[in-house]
Design an enzyme around this catalytic site. Structure first.
Site, PDB file in Angstrom:
ATOM      1  N   HIS A  75      -3.413  -3.987  -2.100  1.00  0.00           N
ATOM      2  CA  HIS A  75      -3.117  -4.154  -3.532  1.00  0.00           C
ATOM      3  C   HIS A  75      -3.673  -5.476  -4.069  1.00  0.00           C
ATOM      4  O   HIS A  75      -3.171  -6.022  -5.063  1.00  0.00           O
ATOM      5  CB  HIS A  75      -1.602  -4.106  -3.812  1.00  0.00           C
ATOM      6  CG  HIS A  75      -0.972  -2.785  -3.566  1.00  0.00           C
ATOM      7  ND1 HIS A  75       0.305  -2.656  -3.049  1.00  0.00           N
ATOM      8  CD2 HIS A  75      -1.418  -1.514  -3.735  1.00  0.00           C
ATOM      9  CE1 HIS A  75       0.608  -1.379  -2.927  1.00  0.00           C
ATOM     10  NE2 HIS A  75      -0.425  -0.665  -3.336  1.00  0.00           N
ATOM     11  N   ARG A  86       6.771   5.784   2.670  1.00  0.00           N
ATOM     12  CA  ARG A  86       6.549   4.881   3.808  1.00  0.00           C
ATOM     13  C   ARG A  86       7.793   4.049   4.066  1.00  0.00           C
ATOM     14  O   ARG A  86       8.459   3.594   3.134  1.00  0.00           O
ATOM     15  CB  ARG A  86       5.355   3.965   3.546  1.00  0.00           C
ATOM     16  CG  ARG A  86       4.054   4.694   3.302  1.00  0.00           C
ATOM     17  CD  ARG A  86       2.933   3.701   2.997  1.00  0.00           C
ATOM     18  NE  ARG A  86       1.876   4.352   2.227  1.00  0.00           N
ATOM     19  CZ  ARG A  86       1.099   3.737   1.355  1.00  0.00           C
ATOM     20  NH1 ARG A  86       1.248   2.434   1.132  1.00  0.00           N
ATOM     21  NH2 ARG A  86       0.168   4.396   0.705  1.00  0.00           N
ATOM     22  N   ARG A 132     -13.852   0.844  -5.530  1.00  0.00           N
ATOM     23  CA  ARG A 132     -12.667   0.365  -4.830  1.00  0.00           C
ATOM     24  C   ARG A 132     -12.769   0.774  -3.364  1.00  0.00           C
ATOM     25  O   ARG A 132     -12.928   1.955  -3.040  1.00  0.00           O
ATOM     26  CB  ARG A 132     -11.402   0.969  -5.429  1.00  0.00           C
ATOM     27  CG  ARG A 132     -10.145   0.489  -4.706  1.00  0.00           C
ATOM     28  CD  ARG A 132      -8.969   1.389  -4.954  1.00  0.00           C
ATOM     29  NE  ARG A 132      -7.793   0.927  -4.225  1.00  0.00           N
ATOM     30  CZ  ARG A 132      -6.817   1.719  -3.786  1.00  0.00           C
ATOM     31  NH1 ARG A 132      -6.900   3.016  -3.993  1.00  0.00           N
ATOM     32  NH2 ARG A 132      -5.795   1.223  -3.137  1.00  0.00           N
ATOM     33  N   ASN A 164     -12.930   5.106  -8.125  1.00  0.00           N
ATOM     34  CA  ASN A 164     -11.903   5.066  -7.084  1.00  0.00           C
ATOM     35  C   ASN A 164     -11.921   6.438  -6.418  1.00  0.00           C
ATOM     36  O   ASN A 164     -11.334   7.398  -6.927  1.00  0.00           O
ATOM     37  CB  ASN A 164     -10.538   4.769  -7.698  1.00  0.00           C
ATOM     38  CG  ASN A 164      -9.454   4.592  -6.648  1.00  0.00           C
ATOM     39  OD1 ASN A 164      -9.658   4.872  -5.467  1.00  0.00           O
ATOM     40  ND2 ASN A 164      -8.290   4.133  -7.068  1.00  0.00           N
ATOM     41  N   GLU A 200      -5.939  -2.614 -12.379  1.00  0.00           N
ATOM     42  CA  GLU A 200      -6.807  -2.779 -11.220  1.00  0.00           C
ATOM     43  C   GLU A 200      -8.252  -2.425 -11.540  1.00  0.00           C
ATOM     44  O   GLU A 200      -9.187  -3.060 -11.026  1.00  0.00           O
ATOM     45  CB  GLU A 200      -6.288  -1.932 -10.058  1.00  0.00           C
ATOM     46  CG  GLU A 200      -4.938  -2.393  -9.545  1.00  0.00           C
ATOM     47  CD  GLU A 200      -4.338  -1.465  -8.509  1.00  0.00           C
ATOM     48  OE1 GLU A 200      -4.594  -1.681  -7.308  1.00  0.00           O
ATOM     49  OE2 GLU A 200      -3.621  -0.517  -8.908  1.00  0.00           O
TER      50      GLU A 200
END
Length: 371
Positions: free
Chosen positions: A154, A215, A65, A8, A355
């Site tokens: 996601h 956010r 990823r 990642n 993940e």
């Protein structure tokens, strides 16, 4: 062979995890790449360090990823020069994320030229959302020309958690409808029907939807026009405000939910409002996805906040008892896998996400490998 290295890659970091079958045999995080006082000079040195530390003998694949796959990448994809060029073309849709992934891919292909490389996209799981769920009511020619639509993110987390939820409940994932709530510094909701995403809260970018650490989540688009025309703020400043100074940070002055809870307990009004807004937005999406799915077999909380905050789980589903949704306080505090009362019509679960394991499994799938 079933050994898979998952990378990642961020702009100044690389997180890695080496799997042998389902087991993790090595993992780590290299940060501040190329920065003063950092561990290594560049991504090549970072990956070389990983290769020196971890035993990569018998490595079957490297799974990367990649945040944004646009509309064209709908599953794990074996990387070649053409795929790299197509991912580069998507950089305008993810200018902060895709370039870092491309750097990791470039370096890994050079250092491990004989090992297959696989791109696993955050957006791919949401490729099954029907057209009416990804289309916004704007000028069609503009939308088509500039690739404006809902993509969602996601995806690896929602895929893993929805499937794992069904397994915990002893159900067939292909026959189970789950609302998954990935609540971390970034947060999104997803309606999963029989293992397929049919709705999700993020859109063209990871900005809309639920309230997040920094956010804003959903806002009226007119806010942007108002700040530009009336307040005189330049567009890049507005974008920075919504992405880096919005969410919990904007309302409470801190972006970590744990700090928000501490301030709330001390009576801070900003933190109290931030918590209420945060949880109400989750509840609104749960209600929306109940309508989208029609039949819901479970609701699953995951990621840093979802897995660890009993207060958020309780407040987010408060008042939904007439719909068959309830939380048992003791189970919730213990963080049991199932936190709803026995016999609840819609079980509520807490499912740790993984993940990296999902990326490893999808990489094997792309190469037709078994664990």
């Amino acid at each position: 062979m079933s050994r898979v290295l998952v990378l990642n890659s961020g702009s100044s970091s690389v997180k890695y995890r080496l799997f042998d079958g389902p087991d993790t045999v090595a993992k780590g995080l290299i940060e501040r790449i190329g920065e003063a006082g950092g561990e290594v000079a560049d991504h090549r040195a970072a990956l070389q360090g990983i290769m020196d530390e971890a035993d990569l003998a018998g490595l079957a694949a490297v799974g990367h990823r990649v945040v944004h796959g646009g509309a064209e990448f709908t599953g794990p994809t074996l990387i070649d020069d053409e795929v790299v060029a197509r991912v580069e073309a998507l950089v305008p849709l993810a200018p902060l994320h895709n370039p870092a992934a491309l750097t990791g891919i470039e370096v890994a292909r050079k250092l491990l030229p004989d090992v297959p490389q696989v791109a696993v996209f955050d957006t791919a799981f949401h490729a099954t959302i029907p057209p009416e769920g990804v289309t916004w009511a704007i000028d069609r020619s503009l939308a088509e020309r500039w690739q404006i639509r809902r993509y969602g993110f996601h995806g690896t987390s929602h895929a893993y958690v929805s499937r794992r939820t069904a397994q915990v409940l002893g159900r067939d994932p292909a026959r189970t409808n789950v609302i998954t709530l990935h609540l971390g510094n970034g947060a999104s909701a997803c309606a999963v029907e029989g293992g397929r995403s049919v709705a999700t809260s993020m859109g063209l970018s990871p900005l809309p939807g639920l309230v997040m650490g920094t956010r804003s989540g959903d806002i009226d688009p007119t806010v942007i026009f108002h700040l530009h025309r009336v307040a005189g703020l330049p567009l890049d400043e507005i974008e920075t405000s919504l992405t880096r100074h919005g969410g919990l940070q904007g309302m409470a002055g801190v972006n970590d939910l744990r700090s928000v809870l501490e301030l709330r307990a001390a009576g801070d009004p900003g933190a109290t409002l931030a918590f209420d807004v945060y949880c109400r937005r989750i509840r609104e999406y749960v209600g929306s996805y109940l309508a989208v799915l029609g039949r819901v077999d479970a609701i699953a909380f995951t990621a840093g906040v979802g897995e660890n905050s009993a207060a958020v789980r309780s407040a987010s589903l408060s008042g939904l008892e007439p719909l068959g949704i309830a939380i048992d306080p003791e189970r919730n505090e213990r963080r049991d896998e199932v936190i709803s009362p026995p016999g609840a019509r819609i079980p509520v679960c807490v499912i740790p996400t993984d993940e990296e394991l999902e990326i490893a499994d999808q990489s094997r799938k792309a190469l037709s490998l078994s664990r």
